[in-house]
Design an enzyme around this catalytic site. Structure first.
Site, PDB file in Angstrom:
ATOM      1  N   HIS A   1       0.828  -1.208   0.000  1.00 11.92           N
ATOM      2  CA  HIS A   1       0.000   0.000   0.000  1.00 11.92           C
ATOM      3  C   HIS A   1       0.861   1.256   0.000  1.00 11.92           C
ATOM      4  O   HIS A   1       1.957   1.286   0.565  1.00 11.92           O
ATOM      5  CB  HIS A   1      -0.908   0.029   1.234  1.00 11.92           C
ATOM      6  CG  HIS A   1      -1.928  -1.075   1.255  1.00 11.92           C
ATOM      7  ND1 HIS A   1      -2.933  -1.171   0.318  1.00 11.92           N
ATOM      8  CD2 HIS A   1      -2.087  -2.148   2.086  1.00 11.92           C
ATOM      9  CE1 HIS A   1      -3.676  -2.232   0.577  1.00 11.92           C
ATOM     10  NE2 HIS A   1      -3.178  -2.845   1.639  1.00 11.92           N
TER      11      HIS A   1
ATOM     12  N   CYS B   1       0.334   2.168  -5.645  1.00 14.72           N
ATOM     13  CA  CYS B   1      -0.510   3.150  -6.319  1.00 14.72           C
ATOM     14  C   CYS B   1       0.183   4.506  -6.372  1.00 14.72           C
ATOM     15  O   CYS B   1       1.134   4.771  -5.642  1.00 14.72           O
ATOM     16  CB  CYS B   1      -1.840   3.286  -5.596  1.00 14.72           C
ATOM     17  SG  CYS B   1      -2.946   1.899  -5.878  1.00 14.72           S
TER      18      CYS B   1
END
Length: 261
Positions: A169, A235
């Site tokens: 993440h 991301c």
């Protein structure tokens, strides 16, 4: 004599679901596997919070300019996408031979990556395992574990022949997560992956790019390689508050440059 590339576990993961003819010029086995390779998202779904200073690179208008035929070095040069048919970037330093895969099923089942360290961005994190869900999406580490990464268990063990994929993440509700600074890496930086069999592998970054999730370079990330390579994915880009998701992915490419143990 030229050695034949070894098949990675990814190439054997879905033998019954091959789709012939998906990508011209690629062997039938690789065609099917690449067409079924899971999207790598890092898990930016409901529950993620935007970074305080997310990357501002936007590539929605990629068609307005000519994409380069190679992945860039990253760093101060910035992150841009390469053409979808571009190959993985060339190694930044001399590579070493892959670690042979265990010969027995028991040894193979026990051998896995356990920890990843990236000195430049101060990453020192455990590595769990992730796989695909019923929709074919690649799983991610639990949102409650900000500092955990996830190794795609059907990709090679880091150090063995082929592209090993590890995601993490960029942020959670609590703030920046394990790969929050992944976009700062550049060609020549080192990544260390520790394995359960006691071996330590050092990978050297060969390139890094930022790509739209709608045009994820599946072949470049998952395509088979004769050498041992590593892919780190998280991301990036603009955070869409409505969808609770970042629009892009950051992809780091690295090659095996040292091993011990």
């Amino acid at each position: 004599m030229t050695e034949q590339p070894q098949k990675s576990p990814l190439n054997k993961a879905l033998p019954g679901l091959l789709i012939a003819g998906s990508l011209a010029g690629v062997g039938a086995v690789m065609v099917g596997l690449l067409s079924l390779a899971p999207p790598v998202d890092d898990g930016s779904g409901p529950g993620l919070a935007a970074m305080d200073q997310p990357s501002t690179v936007q590539i929605e208008n990629a068609g307005a300019f000519v994409l380069p035929p190679t992945v860039g070095p990253g760093g101060k040069s910035g992150l841009t996408p390469a053409r979808l048919d571009a190959p993985p970037p060339l190694a930044a330093v001399p590579t070493v031979a892959p670690i042979p895969a265990p010969k027995t099923k028991v040894a193979k089942a026990k051998t896995k990556p356990s920890r990843i360290k990236i000195p430049k961005i101060k990453v020192n994190a455990p590595i769990g395992q992730v796989t695909v869900d019923i929709k074919g999406n690649l799983g991610t580490p639990p949102l409650t574990k900000q500092n955990q990464t996830g190794w795609y268990r059907f990709s090679p063990v880091p150090g063995e022949a082929g592209p090993s994929v590890i995601n993490g993440h960029v942020s959670t509700r609590k703030g920046p997560a394990v790969f929050a600074r992944l976009s700062e890496l550049a060609k020549g930086d080192h990544i260390y992956v520790y394995r359960s069999d006691g071996k330590v592998t050092r990978f050297t970054v060969s390139g890094i790019e930022q790509v739209s999730k709608s045009t994820f370079p599946t072949k470049r990330v998952y395509g088979n390689t004769s050498g041992a390579e590593l892919r780190l994915v998280t991301c990036g880009g603009v955070f869409n508050k409505g969808a609770h998701s970042y629009q892009d992915n950051i992809v780091v490419y690295a090659t095996l440059s040292k091993k011990k143990g």
